[in-house]
Write a protein that holds these residues in place. Sequence first.
Motif, PDB file in Angstrom:
ATOM      1  N   ARG A 115     -28.547  19.196  -6.211  1.00 34.15           N
ATOM      2  CA  ARG A 115     -27.885  20.430  -7.002  1.00 34.15           C
ATOM      3  C   ARG A 115     -27.530  21.163  -5.979  1.00 34.15           C
ATOM      4  O   ARG A 115     -27.469  21.297  -4.670  1.00 34.15           O
ATOM      5  N   VAL A 116     -26.289  21.841  -6.335  1.00 32.56           N
ATOM      6  CA  VAL A 116     -25.719  22.703  -5.850  1.00 32.56           C
ATOM      7  C   VAL A 116     -25.419  24.296  -6.493  1.00 32.56           C
ATOM      8  O   VAL A 116     -25.295  23.871  -7.829  1.00 32.56           O
ATOM      9  N   SER A 117     -25.626  25.347  -5.602  1.00 35.01           N
ATOM     10  CA  SER A 117     -25.951  26.775  -6.374  1.00 35.01           C
ATOM     11  C   SER A 117     -24.928  27.458  -5.825  1.00 35.01           C
ATOM     12  O   SER A 117     -24.598  27.403  -4.804  1.00 35.01           O
ATOM     13  N   LEU A 118     -24.325  28.560  -6.762  1.00 30.16           N
ATOM     14  CA  LEU A 118     -23.755  29.728  -6.033  1.00 30.16           C
ATOM     15  C   LEU A 118     -24.750  30.838  -6.151  1.00 30.16           C
ATOM     16  O   LEU A 118     -25.128  31.133  -7.249  1.00 30.16           O
ATOM     17  N   VAL A 119     -25.044  31.447  -4.933  1.00 28.34           N
ATOM     18  CA  VAL A 119     -25.953  32.614  -5.223  1.00 28.34           C
ATOM     19  C   VAL A 119     -25.254  33.516  -4.489  1.00 28.34           C
ATOM     20  O   VAL A 119     -24.685  33.707  -3.296  1.00 28.34           O
TER      21      VAL A 119
ATOM     22  N   ALA B 173     -36.483  25.657  -3.294  1.00 29.55           N
ATOM     23  CA  ALA B 173     -35.748  24.577  -3.907  1.00 29.55           C
ATOM     24  C   ALA B 173     -36.975  24.070  -4.983  1.00 29.55           C
ATOM     25  O   ALA B 173     -38.035  24.330  -4.942  1.00 29.55           O
ATOM     26  N   HIS B 174     -36.311  23.505  -5.985  1.00 31.58           N
ATOM     27  CA  HIS B 174     -37.204  22.886  -7.009  1.00 31.58           C
ATOM     28  C   HIS B 174     -37.060  21.246  -7.066  1.00 31.58           C
ATOM     29  O   HIS B 174     -35.940  20.582  -7.257  1.00 31.58           O
ATOM     30  N   GLY B 175     -38.191  20.549  -6.361  1.00 29.27           N
ATOM     31  CA  GLY B 175     -38.119  19.160  -6.328  1.00 29.27           C
ATOM     32  C   GLY B 175     -37.311  18.530  -5.322  1.00 29.27           C
ATOM     33  O   GLY B 175     -37.179  17.202  -5.035  1.00 29.27           O
ATOM     34  N   CYS B 176     -36.814  19.353  -4.545  1.00 28.35           N
ATOM     35  CA  CYS B 176     -35.849  18.697  -3.297  1.00 28.35           C
ATOM     36  C   CYS B 176     -36.517  19.218  -1.756  1.00 28.35           C
ATOM     37  O   CYS B 176     -37.114  20.537  -1.740  1.00 28.35           O
ATOM     38  N   SER B 177     -36.664  18.658  -0.880  1.00 34.07           N
ATOM     39  CA  SER B 177     -36.878  19.149   0.316  1.00 34.07           C
ATOM     40  C   SER B 177     -36.080  19.947   1.313  1.00 34.07           C
ATOM     41  O   SER B 177     -36.840  20.516   2.374  1.00 34.07           O
ATOM     42  N   THR B 178     -34.805  19.797   1.064  1.00 29.88           N
ATOM     43  CA  THR B 178     -34.041  20.205   2.092  1.00 29.88           C
ATOM     44  C   THR B 178     -32.897  21.279   1.530  1.00 29.88           C
ATOM     45  O   THR B 178     -32.386  20.737   0.119  1.00 29.88           O
ATOM     46  N   LEU B 179     -32.900  22.439   2.073  1.00 29.36           N
ATOM     47  CA  LEU B 179     -31.907  23.470   1.606  1.00 29.36           C
ATOM     48  C   LEU B 179     -31.015  23.491   2.537  1.00 29.36           C
ATOM     49  O   LEU B 179     -31.281  23.503   3.944  1.00 29.36           O
ATOM     50  N   THR B 180     -29.539  23.514   2.078  1.00 26.86           N
ATOM     51  CA  THR B 180     -28.749  23.586   3.069  1.00 26.86           C
ATOM     52  C   THR B 180     -27.703  24.839   2.304  1.00 26.86           C
ATOM     53  O   THR B 180     -27.293  24.888   1.196  1.00 26.86           O
ATOM     54  N   VAL B 181     -27.355  25.762   3.387  1.00 26.50           N
ATOM     55  CA  VAL B 181     -26.606  27.157   2.922  1.00 26.50           C
ATOM     56  C   VAL B 181     -25.305  27.206   3.935  1.00 26.50           C
ATOM     57  O   VAL B 181     -25.168  27.018   4.906  1.00 26.50           O
ATOM     58  N   TRP B 182     -24.119  27.402   2.949  1.00 25.21           N
ATOM     59  CA  TRP B 182     -23.130  27.533   3.499  1.00 25.21           C
ATOM     60  C   TRP B 182     -22.483  28.820   2.881  1.00 25.21           C
ATOM     61  O   TRP B 182     -22.788  29.441   1.800  1.00 25.21           O
TER      62      TRP B 182
ATOM     63  N   ARG C   5     -29.791  36.476   4.452  1.00 26.03           N
ATOM     64  CA  ARG C   5     -29.470  37.982   4.234  1.00 26.03           C
ATOM     65  C   ARG C   5     -28.211  38.333   3.806  1.00 26.03           C
ATOM     66  O   ARG C   5     -27.000  37.623   4.355  1.00 26.03           O
ATOM     67  N   LEU C   6     -28.072  38.831   2.486  1.00 25.32           N
ATOM     68  CA  LEU C   6     -26.815  38.774   1.818  1.00 25.32           C
ATOM     69  C   LEU C   6     -26.409  40.356   1.629  1.00 25.32           C
ATOM     70  O   LEU C   6     -27.482  41.003   1.205  1.00 25.32           O
ATOM     71  N   GLY C   7     -25.342  40.758   2.109  1.00 28.33           N
ATOM     72  CA  GLY C   7     -24.801  42.109   1.860  1.00 28.33           C
ATOM     73  C   GLY C   7     -24.436  42.160   0.509  1.00 28.33           C
ATOM     74  O   GLY C   7     -24.597  41.205  -0.442  1.00 28.33           O
ATOM     75  N   SER C   8     -24.135  43.308  -0.154  1.00 25.55           N
ATOM     76  CA  SER C   8     -23.637  43.564  -1.373  1.00 25.55           C
ATOM     77  C   SER C   8     -22.308  42.799  -1.606  1.00 25.55           C
ATOM     78  O   SER C   8     -21.553  42.798  -1.107  1.00 25.55           O
TER      79      SER C   8
ATOM     80  N   VAL D 209     -23.329  32.926  -1.124  1.00 26.44           N
ATOM     81  CA  VAL D 209     -23.380  31.441  -0.355  1.00 26.44           C
ATOM     82  C   VAL D 209     -23.516  30.162  -1.512  1.00 26.44           C
ATOM     83  O   VAL D 209     -24.024  30.693  -2.631  1.00 26.44           O
ATOM     84  N   LEU D 210     -23.304  29.214  -0.946  1.00 32.15           N
ATOM     85  CA  LEU D 210     -23.493  28.007  -1.659  1.00 32.15           C
ATOM     86  C   LEU D 210     -24.596  27.194  -1.112  1.00 32.15           C
ATOM     87  O   LEU D 210     -24.697  27.258   0.130  1.00 32.15           O
ATOM     88  N   VAL D 211     -25.686  26.920  -2.089  1.00 28.89           N
ATOM     89  CA  VAL D 211     -26.800  26.225  -1.533  1.00 28.89           C
ATOM     90  C   VAL D 211     -26.883  24.662  -2.073  1.00 28.89           C
ATOM     91  O   VAL D 211     -26.913  24.716  -3.350  1.00 28.89           O
ATOM     92  N   ALA D 212     -27.430  23.974  -1.316  1.00 29.63           N
ATOM     93  CA  ALA D 212     -27.510  22.506  -1.942  1.00 29.63           C
ATOM     94  C   ALA D 212     -29.008  22.171  -1.558  1.00 29.63           C
ATOM     95  O   ALA D 212     -29.453  22.361  -0.739  1.00 29.63           O
ATOM     96  N   GLN D 213     -29.462  21.503  -2.554  1.00 29.02           N
ATOM     97  CA  GLN D 213     -30.804  21.082  -2.556  1.00 29.02           C
ATOM     98  C   GLN D 213     -30.767  19.520  -2.531  1.00 29.02           C
ATOM     99  O   GLN D 213     -30.079  18.906  -3.524  1.00 29.02           O
ATOM    100  N   THR D 214     -31.122  19.048  -1.407  1.00 30.07           N
ATOM    101  CA  THR D 214     -31.191  17.485  -1.220  1.00 30.07           C
ATOM    102  C   THR D 214     -32.557  16.669  -0.989  1.00 30.07           C
ATOM    103  O   THR D 214     -33.298  17.513  -0.584  1.00 30.07           O
TER     104      THR D 214
END
Length: 845
Positions: free
Chosen positions: A580-584, A598-607, A626-629, A633-638
Amino acid sequence: MSDTMREVVRVLQGDSAHAAPLMRWWWFSTHVSEAAIDADLDAMRAAGIGGVEVAFVYPVDEGGPSFGSPEFLSLVGYAARGAERRGLRFDLTLGAGWPFGGPHIDTMTAARGLRWERVELAPGAIEVAFTPPLDGDRVVAAYVGAGSIQERPGAWHRAELGERIHVPALGNGPRVLLVAVSRLTGQNVKRAPRGGEGLVLDHYSAHAAKVHLDAVATPLLTAVGASRVHAGFCDSFEVYEADWTEDLPEQFLARRGYELLASLWMLEVEVEGTARLRIDFMTTLRELFEERFLAMFRDWSHDHGILFRAQAYGEPPMLPSSFRLVDLIEGEGWGWRRWTKNSWAVSAAGAFGQSLVSSETWTWVHSPSFRAGPADLLGEAYEHLLSGVNLLVGHGWPLGAALGDGQPVFYASGALDARNPWWSVAGELFSGLARASAVLQLGTRIAQVAVYHPVAELLASADGERPFDLWRQTRRFVDDGFVSAVRTTGLDYDLVDDALLAAGGTERFEVLLVPAGCTLSAVAGAQLAAAGLRVVRLSASAGEAREAEIRAALADLVPPLATSERATVGVTTRQLDGARVSLVVNTGEAAAEVALEAHGCSTLTVWDSVSGKMRLAAQDGRAVVRLGSYEGVLVAQTPGWAGEQGLGQDLDSGVDGQSRPLGEGWSVSVEGGQRPVSFPHVWEDDPGIAPQAERLVYTTQVEIEASAHAALDFGEGVVPEESPERRENSFALPATPPVGAAARVEVDGVLAGDVWRAPYSVQLGRLSAGRHEITVTVSALGVRSTAAKAVDGTSPAAIAANGVRFRVQDASRRQDGARAGLFAIPILRLSPGEAASTRDSLGRT
């Protein structure tokens, strides 16, 4: 690394040109020349814009070719060839102004509406001569009821039409004559170019659609060459008060099975049968519009080898299912927690299996023109992407803007062109949006919640203005509070009705919410029961009570990516093959430490979503960023662990160690040389800064005792105590950035980076011991000399020749609260460590 993750990484590394934002290109029927066309296309390509959508609008000066003339068509063809040479997409609006119409539309093909005339008749009259008051009026039917204007009749009888209206006696008292008249709406094409003026066409008439396609669309496409056009475009529909076409009674009988004119009066007089008649009447209008406009324009496009892109909402009445007749679905309206037209479009795309959804973006952004900075544009774009959109169409670029002085602005959009002083960072902005959009074009969007659309209720009655605009009328049942209650659970939703359920099935959803006052149809109920989907019928509670009820109904659902700040951190997630990949995005006013799970995956990768560079990888499915206003970030669950994915080490480390405020020791370049300056420094508060200044250079010297990695931190955004007045649909960042509006930082003459978005800091690299010169070049908004040089309105001579076609809105507020400069004391952060030395604040190595 899995094939899925290779695809994500490939996009992040720059294979995203196909998703670059497009730009609506305003052709004002003046300022049109080959030189202007070439300059604009070159500037757009250099900034990373992926193509244009040509829109033909009003004149702002005298001269210039007339719309549709040979000279005009030649220039449109020249523009298309220029776009092709530069590798830019070229979309062609299939008419001038909006809605479509023009001089080729006459009283037989123009939009019509049903209007009612009431006349009180004295006792004894058996026939009446009724002459419709306006040219083009046609009597449709007449009805008579016993009573008066004050004592309204309880029953109505159809009167016989002839040269005179024959009136039944109905006793010895007064009577009321109710006459239905088919009347030209009189609506002219809005914002029409010179030569494109005229009546709006009848959108329920196949003949009117063909007349327009033959007179306007075909010559345009012929001039351009169909091979150079990606899609023909139609903007949102604003065909006001048009609810009639000449063969409507015959079509109604054929489609609904009973005569319309026998009971037409029920549309004007509320009785027991009104709801049913109105449902059938609106349904017939929708079908005619879909078949005789949308399908005809789509088929014409396909016959010429191009796609059809449209914003299928507004008036005439249409439903999300109307998008089935559109190749490229488009919405508009910012707000991931609001009921927007993007919600309408994205829901249709989900049902019809269309992954790509574009959106008209930056309409009214921080209105008026030139008031929006790059951080505003990024912030609003995030709001669209969080709504499920994955291709942005900017609104817009005035033709000739790249030539400089004297070019106009569009009355209702930002001036998103190279005249802006901060344009040096436009390439980073647009390439970042292309990267995020390209990632969100992968896989399929996850929407676990379905919201049942109250179609029958919308068709049966209307409330307030725009009774035929079913998107607007939906707000009676699904408003901003409703949407916010769903989205702030971390979940996403689609609007569904019987047609969308039949097209897209139910397997995508886990629960269906039925709004209060909405009745689930028997067909939908049976389908949902067979699928085992949980149905929640909401009560008539309102406000906070309703929002709590919605959250409670969704409490057992697990978000595809959980966050600790659900009220302000928006998430949209795409399901890929095995990942899965998310925009946060943090859409709150202040920076926040956001926990991800994550939901059901063990690795989170954040770009970082703008640069595409990795910030961190976590092997246990949990991470804190840490996210400013309005930082995203893009977050992958693998599955698996970070080493197997080749994702690298944790790069989310900042520069820790010594912090040195740099409030003093700066100089600023002004007319006559340099002078000392201290921070904060607001240009508007400094009488030594010329009012027309749009770019200033600050310089300082710093002494480093020992080699260290360095970063220059400009602070965080600040929420103003009192925000300037702004129209409701105009997006602006809630917190004022500490840099107004962009800063370019150099160390010893070498570029370190640009600062224009959160986090408002830049890595300076490893500095050796000794003295170093830091230069910060600040570019302001364009509200100073750039706005003064741009033409807001139109010349008196052009008004005399063409009439008033537009008024630039909010122009008087252009400088209200605007500030330029550096609004906090910069902090120099030094660290002897190596961990962060390979990455600047934007994630660049």
